[in-house]
Design an enzyme around this catalytic site. Structure first.
Site, mmCIF file in Angstrom:
data_model
loop_
_atom_site.group_PDB
_atom_site.id
_atom_site.type_symbol
_atom_site.label_atom_id
_atom_site.label_comp_id
_atom_site.label_asym_id
_atom_site.label_seq_id
_atom_site.Cartn_x
_atom_site.Cartn_y
_atom_site.Cartn_z
ATOM 1 N N CYS A 243 -2.595 -19.619 -6.460
ATOM 2 C CA CYS A 243 -3.166 -18.664 -7.411
ATOM 3 C C CYS A 243 -3.973 -17.554 -6.743
ATOM 4 O O CYS A 243 -4.302 -16.565 -7.392
ATOM 5 C CB CYS A 243 -4.058 -19.406 -8.411
ATOM 6 N N HIS A 322 -9.526 -19.734 4.502
ATOM 7 C CA HIS A 322 -8.435 -20.719 4.486
ATOM 8 C C HIS A 322 -8.964 -22.052 5.016
ATOM 9 O O HIS A 322 -9.450 -22.127 6.141
ATOM 10 C CB HIS A 322 -7.272 -20.230 5.354
ATOM 11 N N HIS A 406 -19.473 -6.270 -12.181
ATOM 12 C CA HIS A 406 -18.492 -7.027 -12.952
ATOM 13 C C HIS A 406 -17.881 -8.109 -12.070
ATOM 14 O O HIS A 406 -17.699 -7.916 -10.864
ATOM 15 C CB HIS A 406 -17.397 -6.113 -13.501
ATOM 16 N N HIS A 410 -11.054 -16.004 -11.188
ATOM 17 C CA HIS A 410 -9.733 -16.530 -11.536
ATOM 18 C C HIS A 410 -9.839 -17.525 -12.690
ATOM 19 O O HIS A 410 -10.584 -18.501 -12.624
ATOM 20 C CB HIS A 410 -9.116 -17.202 -10.312
ATOM 21 N N HIS A 439 -8.693 -17.844 -22.694
ATOM 22 C CA HIS A 439 -8.464 -18.126 -24.102
ATOM 23 C C HIS A 439 -7.213 -17.422 -24.620
ATOM 24 O O HIS A 439 -6.397 -18.031 -25.331
ATOM 25 C CB HIS A 439 -9.679 -17.694 -24.925
ATOM 26 N N ASN A 443 -3.934 -19.727 -17.991
ATOM 27 C CA ASN A 443 -3.962 -19.548 -16.543
ATOM 28 C C ASN A 443 -2.645 -18.885 -16.131
ATOM 29 O O ASN A 443 -1.609 -19.539 -16.060
ATOM 30 C CB ASN A 443 -4.142 -20.896 -15.851
#
Length: 520
Positions: A243, A322, A406, A410, A439, A443
């Site tokens: 993702c 990573h 802001h 994710h 909502h 995802n």
């Protein structure tokens, strides 16, 4: 009667004069500590300017007292030292040229577009559970588990699944997977090219990321074929990166834009669900079924100076972490077969702890790049005190609200958003975009951070100079951050993902739970 007598007695009681207190007010109670911290922040941030003001005043006073003869003597001195002046000038010109030629080229985000699925693909909870039951693949325990996950997920009733999963039984074929990929990628790209007016032939770099679906020809080749992109295009197809691959794609495009002059780069971030739906009963593999939904984003980047005038944002930083060298981190999001040979993605119970460790490393690297000097001084002082007092001092968590206006976290799930809100000491408005994206769209993997940015724009909250922090987590395990700065007050683009529903948001969520699902 007794009540009335008591009231009368109170009315007849003499009123004693109140003595005025001459004590000073308790400033520790009356002054909000956040304003003290804000004042400290501004003082430290502008400390250099404040120290330079007296120096500038002295210089101006001295200049005002300079006689014309002194200026004439200075000019004669420069004339007799013409060689020194020329040498110094040459060095200055050479140094400025080297600096201009070697500094990184600015990368501008001209515009972006997010795919908006048609209403026919929506899966309200009732339909989701009915199809899961009729598929015949899940036992009663698994069905109940999925129902509980849905109720606690933070997803709403309008999230969408690909058309193959609306059939009974589902049709997870290669043909339907290609159809899903084409729908979401071409849907986003069509909107992007239409809104920007950029011709596909002008695109010199193409980066596509999709973790679980990697056909031959590749997804990037599908885009080249559809839009007839030029033959010398630099195209890349990133797979299996989870993702957080959207930020990785931005980083790759940025590096390529440093090498190739005056060109456009298109980044397409998506995930494919059709062939990656889990039809087994291992609970750790059922969670992705409940969370992942259809989505894609297409981003147009440019290194052309002329595009700055119409660009929305400038890319400021990309920081990648990573944790793949650690075995637990490597296996915490793992695609494998269960006991019955069914393929799915397993999520470890230690996922949140591993994500927290990756986040800690990432923000340790990002902090010095973005935090004001006031926060860095506090962090350093706390670190020194902790070393001196054998770890008895509580570590100081930098206030990232001073660095960013802001936050695009994710939308991996309610737990991810909750943890970052708590650990970074954010307020509800800072995570509103993430919660509402989860909502409305679920995802959507690597594209979720763009739906969140679109939400902020649709609400009219993006002003010139505002900084945005996009942060994403992915298998491997990775935590990646991208920082953007708004070049103007940004308005939503036509055909945006929130265009038909922004007036209904934010929805009320009580204790992390959305309102009870409507029967459909």
């Amino acid at each position: 009667m007794e009540g009335g007598g008591a009231a009368a007695a109170v009315e007849q009681a003499p009123v004693l004069p109140r003595r005025e207190s001459r004590r000073l007010p308790d400033f520790l109670q009356s002054v909000n500590i956040k304003y003290v911290k804000l004042g400290y922040h501004y003082l430290i941030t502008h400390l250099l300017a404040l120290l330079l003001i007296p120096l500038m005043v002295v210089i101006l006073l001295e200049a005002a007292q300079t006689e014309p003869d002194d200026l004439r003597q200075l000019w004669l001195h420069l004339q007799y030292n013409l060689v020194s002046v020329l040498v110094c000038s040459a060095f200055l010109v050479f140094g400025a040229t080297v600096y201009i030629m070697t500094r990184p080229r600015p990368v501008y985000l001209v515009d972006y577009a997010c795919y908006r699925p048609p209403p026919k693909l929506q899966v309200p909870f009732r339909r989701f559970m009915k199809h899961s039951q009729l598929s015949g693949e899940f036992n009663e325990s698994s069905l109940e588990f999925q129902r509980r996950i849905l109720e606690r997920s933070g997803l709403g009733q309008e999230t969408c699944l690909p058309s193959a999963l609306h059939y009974i039984p589902p049709r997870p074929s290669m043909a339907y997977a290609r159809e899903e990929a084409e729908d979401v990628m071409f849907g986003a790209l069509d909107t992007l090219f239409r809104n920007t007016g950029v011709k596909p032939k002008d695109v010199g770099i193409l980066v596509v990321n999709c973790s679980l679906f990697n056909p031959t020809p590749s997804l990037s080749a599908m885009i080249v074929n559809r839009y007839k992109l030029r033959g010398n295009i630099k195209s890349f197809n990133l797979g299996g990166m989870g993702c957080s691959a959207g930020v990785i794609s931005i980083d790759l495009a940025r590096d390529l834009l440093q090498v190739h002059r005056s060109t456009y780069a298109v980044v397409v971030s998506t995930e494919n669900i059709t062939q990656n739906w889990y039809f087994g009963n291992r609970k750790s593999m059922l969670i992705p079924n409940c969370l992942f939904r259809v989505g894609a984003a297409a981003v147009l980047l440019s290194n052309r100076t002329v595009d700055r005038r119409r660009a929305r944002y400038k890319l400021v930083h990309v920081v990648r972490t990573h944790r793949g060298a650690d075995d637990k981190a490597f296996r915490c999001v793992y695609q494998e077969q269960d006991e019955a040979g069914k393929v799915g993605v397993s999520l470890s119970k230690e996922l949140m702890a591993i994500a927290g460790e990756a986040l800690k490393i990432n923000i340790t690297t990002l902090g010095p790049l973005v935090l004001p000097i006031s926060e860095q001084l506090l962090f350093f002082a706390t670190l020194v005190a902790k070393k001196l007092f054998n770890g008895k001092v509580k570590p100081y968590i930098p206030d990232f609200k001073l660095a960013f206006d802001h936050f695009c976290i994710h939308a991996g799930g309610r737990a991810v958003i909750d943890e970052l809100e708590k650990n970074l000491q954010l307020r509800p408005e800072h995570v509103e975009a993430s919660r509402m994206t989860l909502h409305r769209f679920g995802n959507t993997s690597s594209s979720s951070i763009w739906y969140e940015l679109a939400y902020t724009e649709a609400k009219g909250r993006m002003r010139k100079g505002h900084r945005v922090w996009q942060i994403a987590f992915g298998s491997g395990f990775k935590c990646n951050s991208a920082v953007w700065q708004a070049l103007r007050s940004v308005k939503p683009s036509p055909d945006g993902p929130w265009e038909d529903c922004i007036h209904r948001y934010p929805v009320e969520i009580v204790d992390g739970f959305p309102q009870p699902p409507q029967e459909q």
